[in-house]
Scaffold this motif. Sequence first.
Motif, short mmCIF file in Angstrom:
data_model
loop_
_atom_site.label_atom_id
_atom_site.label_comp_id
_atom_site.label_asym_id
_atom_site.label_seq_id
_atom_site.Cartn_x
_atom_site.Cartn_y
_atom_site.Cartn_z
N GLY A 143 -10.59 3.55 -6.77
CA GLY A 143 -10.76 4.97 -6.47
C GLY A 143 -10.69 5.81 -7.73
N THR A 144 -10.72 7.10 -7.54
CA THR A 144 -10.68 8.06 -8.64
C THR A 144 -9.61 9.09 -8.31
OG1 THR A 144 -13.04 7.75 -8.99
CG2 THR A 144 -12.04 9.69 -9.99
N ILE A 145 -8.81 9.42 -9.30
CA ILE A 145 -7.73 10.40 -9.09
C ILE A 145 -7.99 11.62 -9.96
CG2 ILE A 145 -6.18 9.50 -10.86
CD1 ILE A 145 -3.91 9.97 -8.80
N ALA A 146 -7.56 12.77 -9.48
CA ALA A 146 -7.70 14.02 -10.22
C ALA A 146 -6.46 14.86 -10.00
CB ALA A 146 -8.95 14.77 -9.72
N THR A 147 -6.30 15.88 -10.82
CA THR A 147 -5.15 16.76 -10.67
C THR A 147 -5.36 17.63 -9.44
OG1 THR A 147 -6.19 18.44 -12.06
CG2 THR A 147 -4.73 16.86 -13.14
N ASP A 179 -9.91 -6.36 4.04
CA ASP A 179 -10.22 -4.97 4.39
C ASP A 179 -10.77 -4.21 3.19
OD1 ASP A 179 -7.98 -4.39 2.89
OD2 ASP A 179 -6.93 -3.29 4.45
N GLU A 180 -11.14 -2.94 3.45
CA GLU A 180 -11.79 -2.11 2.43
C GLU A 180 -10.92 -1.92 1.20
OE1 GLU A 180 -13.82 2.33 2.04
OE2 GLU A 180 -12.47 1.91 3.72
N ALA A 181 -9.64 -1.68 1.38
CA ALA A 181 -8.74 -1.43 0.25
C ALA A 181 -8.60 -2.67 -0.63
CB ALA A 181 -7.37 -0.99 0.75
N ALA A 182 -8.42 -3.84 -0.02
CA ALA A 182 -8.29 -5.08 -0.80
C ALA A 182 -9.56 -5.37 -1.57
CB ALA A 182 -7.94 -6.25 0.12
N ASN A 183 -10.70 -5.17 -0.95
CA ASN A 183 -11.98 -5.41 -1.64
C ASN A 183 -12.18 -4.43 -2.78
OD1 ASN A 183 -12.69 -7.60 -0.05
ND2 ASN A 183 -13.61 -6.29 1.51
N ALA A 184 -11.75 -3.17 -2.61
CA ALA A 184 -11.88 -2.18 -3.67
C ALA A 184 -10.97 -2.53 -4.85
CB ALA A 184 -11.55 -0.79 -3.13
N ILE A 185 -9.75 -2.96 -4.57
CA ILE A 185 -8.83 -3.38 -5.63
C ILE A 185 -9.41 -4.58 -6.37
CG2 ILE A 185 -6.57 -4.40 -6.13
CD1 ILE A 185 -5.47 -2.74 -3.78
N ARG A 186 -9.91 -5.55 -5.63
CA ARG A 186 -10.45 -6.78 -6.21
C ARG A 186 -11.59 -6.48 -7.18
NH1 ARG A 186 -11.12 -9.14 -1.68
NH2 ARG A 186 -9.12 -10.20 -1.64
N PRO A 221 -11.50 3.48 -1.89
CA PRO A 221 -10.32 4.29 -1.56
C PRO A 221 -9.33 4.28 -2.73
CG PRO A 221 -10.23 2.20 -0.41
CD PRO A 221 -11.57 2.27 -1.07
N LEU A 222 -8.62 5.39 -2.89
CA LEU A 222 -7.65 5.49 -3.98
C LEU A 222 -6.46 4.57 -3.70
CD1 LEU A 222 -6.63 6.75 -6.60
CD2 LEU A 222 -5.59 8.55 -5.23
N MET A 223 -6.23 3.63 -4.58
CA MET A 223 -5.08 2.74 -4.52
C MET A 223 -4.39 2.83 -5.87
SD MET A 223 -5.35 1.58 -1.49
CE MET A 223 -4.19 0.27 -1.40
N MET A 224 -3.15 3.35 -5.87
CA MET A 224 -2.44 3.62 -7.11
C MET A 224 -0.99 3.19 -7.00
SD MET A 224 -1.93 7.28 -8.97
CE MET A 224 -0.96 7.45 -10.44
N TYR A 225 -0.46 2.64 -8.07
CA TYR A 225 0.96 2.32 -8.14
C TYR A 225 1.62 3.34 -9.06
CZ TYR A 225 5.31 0.01 -9.33
OH TYR A 225 6.63 -0.27 -9.53
N VAL A 226 2.55 4.11 -8.54
CA VAL A 226 3.28 5.10 -9.33
C VAL A 226 4.54 4.42 -9.88
CG1 VAL A 226 4.49 7.30 -9.31
CG2 VAL A 226 2.39 7.03 -7.99
#
Length: 97
Positions: free
Chosen positions: A92-96, A52-59, A66-71
């Motif tokens: 993905g990209t994260i911002a405040t 899927d899109e998320a796995a391909n973006a992480i890879r 899409p933003l995929m982040m581990y807190v």
Amino acid sequence: KQLTGKPLMKRTMQIWINAADTLLSMICTKLPSPRVAQKYRVENLYEGPMDDEAANAIRSCDKSGPLMMYVSKMVPTSDKGRFYAFGRVFSGTIATG
């Protein structure tokens, strides 16, 4: 101040092999870059379908995906109910805000 034995050895190692600089150097030279590592670690990082899109973006470390982040840590602030989140962005990209 005179140091002998274990305290002398500890102080010598602190000066001779600075732990912070040594650790950072080892991380930079021995660990693979995220772009290389995520290609084979995506199965451990993501539990969804691997096509899927998320796995391909992480890879591919896709910053426009899409933003995929581990807190890894949440630290409370002085504002009630607000936290600082420390983590790692896989895609993905994260911002405040």
